[in-house]
Design an enzyme around this catalytic site. Sequence first.
Site, PDB file in Angstrom:
ATOM      1  N   ALA A 131       0.837  -1.203   0.000  1.00  0.00           N
ATOM      2  CA  ALA A 131       0.000   0.000   0.000  1.00  0.00           C
ATOM      3  C   ALA A 131       0.870   1.250   0.000  1.00  0.00           C
ATOM      4  O   ALA A 131       0.580   2.233  -0.704  1.00  0.00           O
ATOM      5  CB  ALA A 131      -0.923  -0.005   1.218  1.00  0.00           C
ATOM      6  N   ARG A 176       3.987   1.549  -1.124  1.00  0.00           N
ATOM      7  CA  ARG A 176       4.656   1.698  -2.425  1.00  0.00           C
ATOM      8  C   ARG A 176       3.689   2.218  -3.486  1.00  0.00           C
ATOM      9  O   ARG A 176       4.059   3.038  -4.332  1.00  0.00           O
ATOM     10  CB  ARG A 176       5.260   0.362  -2.841  1.00  0.00           C
ATOM     11  CG  ARG A 176       6.452  -0.044  -1.980  1.00  0.00           C
ATOM     12  CD  ARG A 176       6.756  -1.510  -2.047  1.00  0.00           C
ATOM     13  NE  ARG A 176       7.141  -1.943  -3.386  1.00  0.00           N
ATOM     14  CZ  ARG A 176       7.319  -3.219  -3.730  1.00  0.00           C
ATOM     15  NH1 ARG A 176       7.130  -4.180  -2.832  1.00  0.00           N
ATOM     16  NH2 ARG A 176       7.678  -3.533  -4.954  1.00  0.00           N
ATOM     17  N   ARG A 219      -8.305  -1.842   9.094  1.00  0.00           N
ATOM     18  CA  ARG A 219      -9.150  -2.494  10.106  1.00  0.00           C
ATOM     19  C   ARG A 219      -9.112  -1.747  11.433  1.00  0.00           C
ATOM     20  O   ARG A 219      -9.984  -1.922  12.268  1.00  0.00           O
ATOM     21  CB  ARG A 219      -8.687  -3.937  10.316  1.00  0.00           C
ATOM     22  CG  ARG A 219      -9.001  -4.874   9.152  1.00  0.00           C
ATOM     23  CD  ARG A 219      -8.713  -6.315   9.563  1.00  0.00           C
ATOM     24  NE  ARG A 219      -8.855  -7.271   8.484  1.00  0.00           N
ATOM     25  CZ  ARG A 219      -9.991  -7.862   8.140  1.00  0.00           C
ATOM     26  NH1 ARG A 219     -11.099  -7.545   8.769  1.00  0.00           N
ATOM     27  NH2 ARG A 219     -10.021  -8.740   7.156  1.00  0.00           N
ATOM     28  N   LYS A 248      -2.726  -8.591  -7.061  1.00  0.00           N
ATOM     29  CA  LYS A 248      -2.684 -10.003  -7.438  1.00  0.00           C
ATOM     30  C   LYS A 248      -2.260 -10.861  -6.242  1.00  0.00           C
ATOM     31  O   LYS A 248      -1.640 -10.336  -5.305  1.00  0.00           O
ATOM     32  CB  LYS A 248      -1.748 -10.197  -8.637  1.00  0.00           C
ATOM     33  CG  LYS A 248      -0.276  -9.818  -8.361  1.00  0.00           C
ATOM     34  CD  LYS A 248       0.472 -10.875  -7.593  1.00  0.00           C
ATOM     35  CE  LYS A 248       1.681 -10.385  -6.892  1.00  0.00           C
ATOM     36  NZ  LYS A 248       2.162 -11.279  -5.828  1.00  0.00           N
ATOM     37  N   ARG A 254       4.099 -18.988   4.724  1.00  0.00           N
ATOM     38  CA  ARG A 254       3.965 -20.374   5.192  1.00  0.00           C
ATOM     39  C   ARG A 254       2.612 -20.633   5.858  1.00  0.00           C
ATOM     40  O   ARG A 254       2.343 -21.758   6.289  1.00  0.00           O
ATOM     41  CB  ARG A 254       5.092 -20.702   6.170  1.00  0.00           C
ATOM     42  CG  ARG A 254       6.447 -20.821   5.498  1.00  0.00           C
ATOM     43  CD  ARG A 254       7.548 -21.180   6.468  1.00  0.00           C
ATOM     44  NE  ARG A 254       7.327 -22.443   7.149  1.00  0.00           N
ATOM     45  CZ  ARG A 254       8.195 -23.000   7.994  1.00  0.00           C
ATOM     46  NH1 ARG A 254       9.345 -22.371   8.237  1.00  0.00           N
ATOM     47  NH2 ARG A 254       7.928 -24.147   8.589  1.00  0.00           N
ATOM     48  N   ASP A 268       1.803 -16.392  -4.485  1.00  0.00           N
ATOM     49  CA  ASP A 268       2.557 -15.161  -4.250  1.00  0.00           C
ATOM     50  C   ASP A 268       3.580 -14.899  -5.349  1.00  0.00           C
ATOM     51  O   ASP A 268       3.753 -13.759  -5.795  1.00  0.00           O
ATOM     52  CB  ASP A 268       3.257 -15.229  -2.900  1.00  0.00           C
ATOM     53  CG  ASP A 268       3.457 -13.850  -2.285  1.00  0.00           C
ATOM     54  OD1 ASP A 268       4.509 -13.260  -2.523  1.00  0.00           O
ATOM     55  OD2 ASP A 268       2.544 -13.367  -1.602  1.00  0.00           O
TER      56      ASP A 268
END
Length: 322
Positions: A13, A15, A34, A94, A164, A175
Site C-alpha cells: 500500500a 509503495r 481495520r 494479485k 507459510r 505469491d
Amino acid sequence: MTRWGILATGNIAARFAEDLRLVPGAELVAVGSRTPESAERFAARHEIPRWYGSWTELAADDGVDVIYVATPHAAHYEATRVCLDAGRAVLVEKPFTLDLPTTTELVETARARGVFLMEAMWMRTNPLILRVLELVADGAIGEPTGVRADFGLAGPFPPEHRLRARALGGGALLDLGVYPVSLAHLLFGVPQHVRAWAKLSPEDVDENTGIVLGYDSGVVATLSCGLVGPSGVTASIIGSCGRIDLPEPFFRPGSAVLHRVGAEPETLPAELVGGGYQDEAAEVQRCLAAGLTESPLVPHSATLEVMALLDDIREQIGVHYS
C-alpha cells in the site's frame, strides 16, 4: 482528477501511494484499515486528507472514485466485495483471490452492477512487456516454441510468516508463481495440458514448485517458483529463429535482449520510474475516463483463466485452502 482510496496500510500500500504521485490526474484522498490507529498513521505519512478505521467506511466515501485493495491475498475477496457493494471501482492486488469460485463471484458482481474491476497484474500494463508481445506477434523470433520463467526467494521463512500460513493463502504459487504463469498466459493463452509437482512445507503449502504447460501448437512453458533459494527471476521467450531474454525481475525488466540467429543481440531499454505501480494506476484512470468497466489490457477473462490454471496446479500439488 481521479480520486483514489487505498484499502490496507502495509508495504505494498505504501509503495502504491508513492507511485500514485507519478500519475497525472491522480489524487490520493483516503485510506482505510481495520484499525483507526493504522489508518491515521498511514494518512499522516503519505499526506492523505481522510482516513477510516474500517473498510466499510472507506467504501462509503462518495469522494472516492476508485479503491486499490492492497491486503494480503486471503482478504482480497472480502475487501473487494465491500467496495463493489458500495459501487466503488476497484483495483485488486494479485492474485485476485484464493480460487476461481470467489474470483468468478466478484467478476459477476462487478459486471451485474456495471462497476469497474481490474486485477493489479502490473506486467500486463508494463510498456516494455507490451513491446515484447508486439515483437513476438510480428515474428521477430520466428515461430514461438516456448517460454521459461522462474521466481524464487531465498528464505528461510519462519513458520509464522504469511508465506507459510495456509490460512493466509501461503506458499510460493499464489505469491510468486502467479508471475511466470501469467507471462505464459499473456504470450500463449490457455494451455491444453498442465502438469505440476511441488515439495510441501510442514504447513502443507508449496515451497518448491515446478510447472509445465503444453499447447497443441507445440509451445512448451517451463515455469518454477519457490521459497527455498534465490532464483534468477528471469525469463526467456524462445522461437524458431531467436529468443527474447528478460532479466531480473522479468515481470518489470529494465531491459530486454533480442537474439536473432545470425545477428548481433539487440538491447531494448526501458525507462524505470517509480516502483512499477504507476502504469496499472494510469490504465485504471484511462478506463474510467472512457467509461469502461474492465481493462482491455487486463480483461476479466485473463484473470479468470489464470485463476483456473492456479486452481488446477494447486489440485495437482495438493495445496488446499479452507
